[in-house]
Design a protein around this motif. Structure first.
Motif, PDB file in Angstrom:
ATOM      1  N   GLN A 150       0.825  -1.208   0.000  1.00 51.76           N
ATOM      2  CA  GLN A 150       0.000   0.000   0.000  1.00 51.76           C
ATOM      3  C   GLN A 150       0.860   1.259   0.000  1.00 51.76           C
ATOM      4  OE1 GLN A 150      -2.302  -1.187   3.463  1.00 51.76           O
ATOM      5  NE2 GLN A 150      -4.189  -1.115   2.249  1.00 51.76           N
ATOM      6  N   ARG A 151       1.957   1.237   0.748  1.00 52.27           N
ATOM      7  CA  ARG A 151       2.846   2.399   0.749  1.00 52.27           C
ATOM      8  C   ARG A 151       3.498   2.574  -0.621  1.00 52.27           C
ATOM      9  NH1 ARG A 151       4.316   0.046   5.705  1.00 52.27           N
ATOM     10  NH2 ARG A 151       6.412  -0.515   4.936  1.00 52.27           N
ATOM     11  N   LEU A 152       3.851   1.469  -1.254  1.00 51.73           N
ATOM     12  CA  LEU A 152       4.387   1.538  -2.609  1.00 51.73           C
ATOM     13  C   LEU A 152       3.340   2.084  -3.576  1.00 51.73           C
ATOM     14  CD1 LEU A 152       6.684   0.955  -4.588  1.00 51.73           C
ATOM     15  CD2 LEU A 152       5.808  -1.392  -4.787  1.00 51.73           C
ATOM     16  N   GLU A 153       2.089   1.704  -3.361  1.00 50.59           N
ATOM     17  CA  GLU A 153       0.996   2.212  -4.193  1.00 50.59           C
ATOM     18  C   GLU A 153       0.888   3.722  -4.093  1.00 50.59           C
ATOM     19  OE1 GLU A 153      -3.762   2.520  -3.692  1.00 50.59           O
ATOM     20  OE2 GLU A 153      -2.902   0.539  -3.296  1.00 50.59           O
ATOM     21  N   VAL A 154       1.010   4.254  -2.878  1.00 48.30           N
ATOM     22  CA  VAL A 154       0.910   5.699  -2.684  1.00 48.30           C
ATOM     23  C   VAL A 154       2.055   6.411  -3.398  1.00 48.30           C
ATOM     24  CG1 VAL A 154       1.094   7.537  -0.982  1.00 48.30           C
ATOM     25  CG2 VAL A 154      -0.378   5.569  -0.525  1.00 48.30           C
ATOM     26  N   VAL A 155       3.280   5.912  -3.205  1.00 49.60           N
ATOM     27  CA  VAL A 155       4.436   6.532  -3.856  1.00 49.60           C
ATOM     28  C   VAL A 155       4.284   6.470  -5.374  1.00 49.60           C
ATOM     29  CG1 VAL A 155       6.921   6.320  -4.258  1.00 49.60           C
ATOM     30  CG2 VAL A 155       6.000   6.112  -1.945  1.00 49.60           C
ATOM     31  N   SER A 156       3.854   5.327  -5.873  1.00 47.49           N
ATOM     32  CA  SER A 156       3.665   5.167  -7.316  1.00 47.49           C
ATOM     33  C   SER A 156       2.590   6.112  -7.843  1.00 47.49           C
ATOM     34  CB  SER A 156       3.284   3.715  -7.629  1.00 47.49           C
ATOM     35  OG  SER A 156       2.969   3.547  -8.991  1.00 47.49           O
ATOM     36  N   GLY A 157       1.491   6.260  -7.098  1.00 47.11           N
ATOM     37  CA  GLY A 157       0.403   7.133  -7.540  1.00 47.11           C
ATOM     38  C   GLY A 157       0.811   8.591  -7.590  1.00 47.11           C
ATOM     39  N   VAL A 158       1.520   9.051  -6.564  1.00 48.31           N
ATOM     40  CA  VAL A 158       1.986  10.442  -6.542  1.00 48.31           C
ATOM     41  C   VAL A 158       2.966  10.683  -7.688  1.00 48.31           C
ATOM     42  CG1 VAL A 158       3.267  12.164  -5.224  1.00 48.31           C
ATOM     43  CG2 VAL A 158       1.604  10.693  -4.063  1.00 48.31           C
ATOM     44  N   THR A 159       3.901   9.764  -7.857  1.00 49.66           N
ATOM     45  CA  THR A 159       4.917   9.911  -8.901  1.00 49.66           C
ATOM     46  C   THR A 159       4.291   9.891 -10.287  1.00 49.66           C
ATOM     47  OG1 THR A 159       6.540   8.809  -7.472  1.00 49.66           O
ATOM     48  CG2 THR A 159       7.074   8.968  -9.816  1.00 49.66           C
ATOM     49  N   LEU A 160       3.350   8.981 -10.500  1.00 49.15           N
ATOM     50  CA  LEU A 160       2.684   8.878 -11.799  1.00 49.15           C
ATOM     51  C   LEU A 160       1.952  10.171 -12.139  1.00 49.15           C
ATOM     52  CD1 LEU A 160       1.841   7.115 -14.227  1.00 49.15           C
ATOM     53  CD2 LEU A 160      -0.111   6.349 -12.863  1.00 49.15           C
ATOM     54  N   SER A 161       1.289  10.765 -11.162  1.00 50.52           N
ATOM     55  CA  SER A 161       0.572  12.016 -11.403  1.00 50.52           C
ATOM     56  C   SER A 161       1.524  13.134 -11.814  1.00 50.52           C
ATOM     57  CB  SER A 161      -0.199  12.426 -10.144  1.00 50.52           C
ATOM     58  OG  SER A 161      -1.207  11.482  -9.829  1.00 50.52           O
ATOM     59  N   LEU A 162       2.637  13.245 -11.103  1.00 50.86           N
ATOM     60  CA  LEU A 162       3.617  14.278 -11.431  1.00 50.86           C
ATOM     61  C   LEU A 162       4.189  14.080 -12.829  1.00 50.86           C
ATOM     62  CD1 LEU A 162       5.518  14.453  -8.015  1.00 50.86           C
ATOM     63  CD2 LEU A 162       3.944  16.171  -8.934  1.00 50.86           C
ATOM     64  N   LEU A 163       4.492  12.833 -13.171  1.00 51.47           N
ATOM     65  CA  LEU A 163       5.058  12.543 -14.486  1.00 51.47           C
ATOM     66  C   LEU A 163       4.046  12.802 -15.598  1.00 51.47           C
ATOM     67  CD1 LEU A 163       7.057   9.254 -13.761  1.00 51.47           C
ATOM     68  CD2 LEU A 163       7.982  11.554 -14.148  1.00 51.47           C
ATOM     69  N   LEU A 164       2.793  12.445 -15.365  1.00 52.46           N
ATOM     70  CA  LEU A 164       1.757  12.631 -16.381  1.00 52.46           C
ATOM     71  C   LEU A 164       1.566  14.109 -16.698  1.00 52.46           C
ATOM     72  CD1 LEU A 164      -0.507  11.582 -18.199  1.00 52.46           C
ATOM     73  CD2 LEU A 164      -2.026  11.644 -16.192  1.00 52.46           C
ATOM     74  N   VAL A 165       1.412  14.927 -15.666  1.00 51.93           N
ATOM     75  CA  VAL A 165       1.218  16.361 -15.883  1.00 51.93           C
ATOM     76  C   VAL A 165       2.456  16.970 -16.535  1.00 51.93           C
ATOM     77  CG1 VAL A 165       0.884  18.588 -14.741  1.00 51.93           C
ATOM     78  CG2 VAL A 165      -0.463  16.607 -14.024  1.00 51.93           C
ATOM     79  N   GLY A 166       3.632  16.582 -16.073  1.00 52.62           N
ATOM     80  CA  GLY A 166       4.865  17.105 -16.655  1.00 52.62           C
ATOM     81  C   GLY A 166       5.018  16.733 -18.119  1.00 52.62           C
ATOM     82  N   LEU A 167       4.654  15.496 -18.464  1.00 56.98           N
ATOM     83  CA  LEU A 167       4.744  15.051 -19.854  1.00 56.98           C
ATOM     84  C   LEU A 167       3.800  15.843 -20.750  1.00 56.98           C
ATOM     85  CD1 LEU A 167       5.692  13.075 -22.053  1.00 56.98           C
ATOM     86  CD2 LEU A 167       3.884  11.509 -21.304  1.00 56.98           C
ATOM     87  N   LEU A 168       2.558  16.018 -20.309  1.00 55.87           N
ATOM     88  CA  LEU A 168       1.588  16.758 -21.115  1.00 55.87           C
ATOM     89  C   LEU A 168       1.994  18.221 -21.274  1.00 55.87           C
ATOM     90  CD1 LEU A 168      -1.772  15.262 -19.807  1.00 55.87           C
ATOM     91  CD2 LEU A 168      -0.608  14.789 -21.972  1.00 55.87           C
ATOM     92  N   LYS A 169       2.540  18.816 -20.227  1.00 54.06           N
ATOM     93  CA  LYS A 169       3.026  20.199 -20.337  1.00 54.06           C
ATOM     94  C   LYS A 169       4.148  20.287 -21.367  1.00 54.06           C
ATOM     95  CE  LYS A 169       3.951  22.793 -16.870  1.00 54.06           C
ATOM     96  NZ  LYS A 169       3.202  24.021 -17.282  1.00 54.06           N
ATOM     97  N   GLY A 170       5.029  19.304 -21.355  1.00 49.70           N
ATOM     98  CA  GLY A 170       6.134  19.318 -22.296  1.00 49.70           C
ATOM     99  C   GLY A 170       5.690  19.205 -23.737  1.00 49.70           C
ATOM    100  N   LEU A 171       4.562  18.541 -23.967  1.00 48.72           N
ATOM    101  CA  LEU A 171       4.048  18.350 -25.327  1.00 48.72           C
ATOM    102  C   LEU A 171       3.126  19.479 -25.775  1.00 48.72           C
ATOM    103  CD1 LEU A 171       3.183  14.532 -25.151  1.00 48.72           C
ATOM    104  CD2 LEU A 171       5.171  15.585 -26.262  1.00 48.72           C
ATOM    105  N   SER A 172       2.602  20.242 -24.844  1.00 48.28           N
ATOM    106  CA  SER A 172       1.587  21.248 -25.156  1.00 48.28           C
ATOM    107  C   SER A 172       2.195  22.482 -25.829  1.00 48.28           C
ATOM    108  CB  SER A 172       0.865  21.676 -23.880  1.00 48.28           C
ATOM    109  OG  SER A 172      -0.017  22.749 -24.134  1.00 48.28           O
ATOM    110  N   HIS A 173       1.487  23.005 -26.846  1.00 51.21           N
ATOM    111  CA  HIS A 173       1.875  24.264 -27.491  1.00 51.21           C
ATOM    112  C   HIS A 173       1.159  25.466 -26.878  1.00 51.21           C
ATOM    113  CE1 HIS A 173       4.131  22.147 -30.507  1.00 51.21           C
ATOM    114  NE2 HIS A 173       3.080  21.505 -30.972  1.00 51.21           N
TER     115      HIS A 173
END
Length: 235
Positions: A96-119
């Motif tokens: 469960q603790r790994l799930e929390v870390v993974s969820g937080v990290t995934l959210s940060l990476l997803l938003v960062g990736l979309l920002k990098g692709l956005s015009h």
């Protein structure tokens, strides 16, 4: 307080209300986008000379720079506490603790990736506010607006909304655990709303950028939890 129950599958209690809420909020966000209220809101806050509050000390130094540094410390603390749990995190098992870390990290990476692709450029980059860009919808991924881009979705607010994943293990626990989960959920939502408001007042982001960042972080947290639910269900 008893430990949270293992995650359940989509369509069972209490995951179905999560999914219904997500779809409803996404629908409202799409209606907002179609209404052009983003531009209306920004014109309320600025004129041809730009945004008067862009460099306000509270909004820029405290609610942007200061909170950015605080979010880095919070993420580092989460990584440490996942390894050596203290307080409420001791109620969670290792997966469960790994799930929390993974969820937080995934959210940060997803938003960062979309920002990098956005015009899409920020409001303060528009010609009508003294910049060089012309307004283009953030859904027009193939169009360049003449500005620096990389402004959609809101990255700063994701430093708060990414922690929505922290609430999920307790939201599926017993009554006492759910109270803790709701407290975490409400605290994260309030923090994200405050950061989003600060960035909108500065002219850094449209209101919809905050909304979509929250939805993206929430959806990624739910998807991450579903993956861990399947892992937990295996023999």
């Amino acid at each position: 307080m008893s430990p949270p129950r293992p995650a359940t599958a989509f369509g069972s209690t209490p995951r179905a209300p999560f999914l219904a809420l997500t779809l409803s909020l996404a629908g409202l966000a799409l209606v907002w986008d179609a209404s052009d209220l983003d531009r209306v809101a920004m014109h309320w806050l600025a004129g041809g000379g730009g945004f008067a509050l862009r460099h306000h000390w509270l909004l820029e130094r405290v609610l942007h720079d200061g909170v950015h540094n605080l979010a880095l410390l919070a993420y580092a603390a989460l990584l440490f506490l996942a390894w050596r749990p203290l307080g409420p995190l001791r109620q969670l098992d290792g997966l469960q603790r790994l799930e929390v870390v993974s969820g937080v990290t995934l959210s940060l990476l997803l938003v960062g990736l979309l920002k990098g692709l956005s015009h899409t450029s920020c409001p303060w980059d528009l010609q009508e506010f003294g910049g060089a860009a012309v307004y283009v919808s953030h859904w027009a991924w193939d169009l360049v607006d003449g500005g620096p881009g990389h402004c959609f979705p809101g990255g700063h607010v994701s430093s708060a909304y990414a922690f929505l994943a922290l609430a999920l293990p307790w939201l599926e626990g017993d009554a006492q655990a759910r109270r803790l989960g709701r407290a975490v959920l409400h605290g994260v939502l309030l923090a994200g709303l405050l950061l989003g408001l600060a960035q909108t007042l500065r002219g850094a982001h449209y209101p919809s950028h905050t909304w979509w960042s929250a939805l993206l972080c929430w959806v990624s947290a739910l998807a991450n939890q579903q993956v861990f639910a399947r892992l937990r269900s295996r023999p």
